[in-house]
Design an enzyme around this catalytic site. Structure first.
Site, short mmCIF file in Angstrom:
data_model
loop_
_atom_site.label_atom_id
_atom_site.label_comp_id
_atom_site.label_asym_id
_atom_site.label_seq_id
_atom_site.Cartn_x
_atom_site.Cartn_y
_atom_site.Cartn_z
N LYS A 22 -24.45 -40.90 13.78
CA LYS A 22 -25.35 -42.04 13.78
C LYS A 22 -26.19 -42.01 14.82
CE LYS A 22 -23.69 -43.42 18.04
NZ LYS A 22 -24.58 -43.43 19.19
N ASP A 155 -17.90 -47.31 18.70
CA ASP A 155 -18.68 -46.56 17.47
C ASP A 155 -17.93 -46.34 16.22
OD1 ASP A 155 -20.76 -46.55 19.28
OD2 ASP A 155 -20.83 -44.42 19.22
#
Length: 316
Positions: A22, A155
């Protein structure tokens, strides 16, 4: 120690799972709460530079790391994010479900996301492990998977979902974000590392009374329209000054990227990896070549987003 690659009679076959890395397309940081965590308003985007895990039932609980970053300092045993994720799922379900197949799983990690660079490689491992473990026991409620993911790391919940999303709280409160087209990034990694707690501590020193964390409307509008220039003018990472104060060379790399035509240099998470937004695939290639020759850059990796979240890619 070598993980078993073939199923034992009567034991489910191995399952292979992919999960994305990401970038934080925007990262707004607010005050630190009583729990020590800062209030965040971030926009995650999943990248097609991801991790592949193979979960092998009936093994001896080993963890094998292969791939591009196999030589990196990846935690073993219960400290490994993938193992921790599976253990949390076992604990959450063992009183009501048969989870014996999840015990003594061998976990084979194909490490393709840089380690300790702010791209969520360890979190991707955890997301892939949760996805694969849920598959092995016939499915798990999404809410329970989310809770296990958050307990591993903020996350992880996003990387289960993928795409592009706003994250509030520690990043675990997610809302999907509409995007148009593909976004081309060049991720410039560093030979040095930054401690996330240290960067946040320096942020506190530099910002004793920060404004509430927000995602600017311009960022969301730009993502929905695929408007790269507006996105480049609106997206920021509030941790940049803190990270640069520890690693001044980051500012030099960002400037080199701008000079090479990057639309936006953006610290990835708490760093030290920097993402550079390119106009298209050809521009990304040119940027990667120039950045690879820049002092302070270990690797310049091309990738695109948004990418899908953790999913099964092969059950054999």
């Amino acid at each position: 120690m070598t993980a078993q690659l073939h199923p034992v009679s009567g034991i489910p076959t191995p399952v292979k799972v992919w999960a994305p890395g990401k970038i934080n397309v925007h990262l707004g940081v607010g005050k630190s709460g009583d729990d020590g965590y800062h209030e965040l308003a971030t926009v995650f985007q999943a990248l097609n530079l991801g991790e592949t895990l193979t979960l092998v039932p009936g093994g001896n609980g080993s963890i094998v790391v292969r791939g591009r970053y196999a030589d990196a300092d990846v935690p073993q045993g219960d400290a490994n994010f993938a193992r921790r994720a599976v253990n949390l799922l076992i604990s959450a379900l063992e009183d009501e479900r048969d989870v014996d197949v999840l015990r003594d799983l061998d976990i084979i990690i194909d490490k393709q996301v840089p380690v300790a660079g702010g791209m969520g490689g360890g979190s991707a491992d955890a997301a892939a492990a949760l996805c694969g473990a849920a598959h092995l026991i016939g499915g798990v409620d999404d809410g329970l998977l989310h809770d296990c993911a958050v307990e591993v790391g903020a996350d992880v919940a996003f990387l289960l979902r993928g795409g592009t999303a706003i994250g509030h709280g520690r990043g675990e409160k997610l809302s999907p974000v509409l995007t148009r087209g593909s976004f081309h990034w060049v991720m410039a990694t560093s030979a040095s590392q930054l401690s996330t707690p240290t960067v946040y501590s320096r942020f506190d020193d530099l910002n004793p009374d920060p404004e509430p964390a927000v995602v600017p409307a311009e960022v969301l509008t730009a993502l929905a329209a695929g408007d790269l220039d507006t996105l480049a003018g609106a997206a920021v990472n509030d941790l940049t000054e803190a990270a640069v104060s520890y690693m001044p060379e980051l500012a030099e790399v960002m400037e080199a990227g701008r000079d090479a035509g990057a639309l936006l240099p953006l610290l990835s998470g708490s760093g030290p990896t920097i993402g550079f937004l390119a106009r298209d695939a050809h521009h990304a290639l040119d940027l990667a070549v120039l950045l690879q020759a820049t002092r302070g850059v270990k690797e310049a990796l091309r990738t695109t987003g948004p990418a899908p979240g953790a999913h099964i890619i092969d059950e054999h």
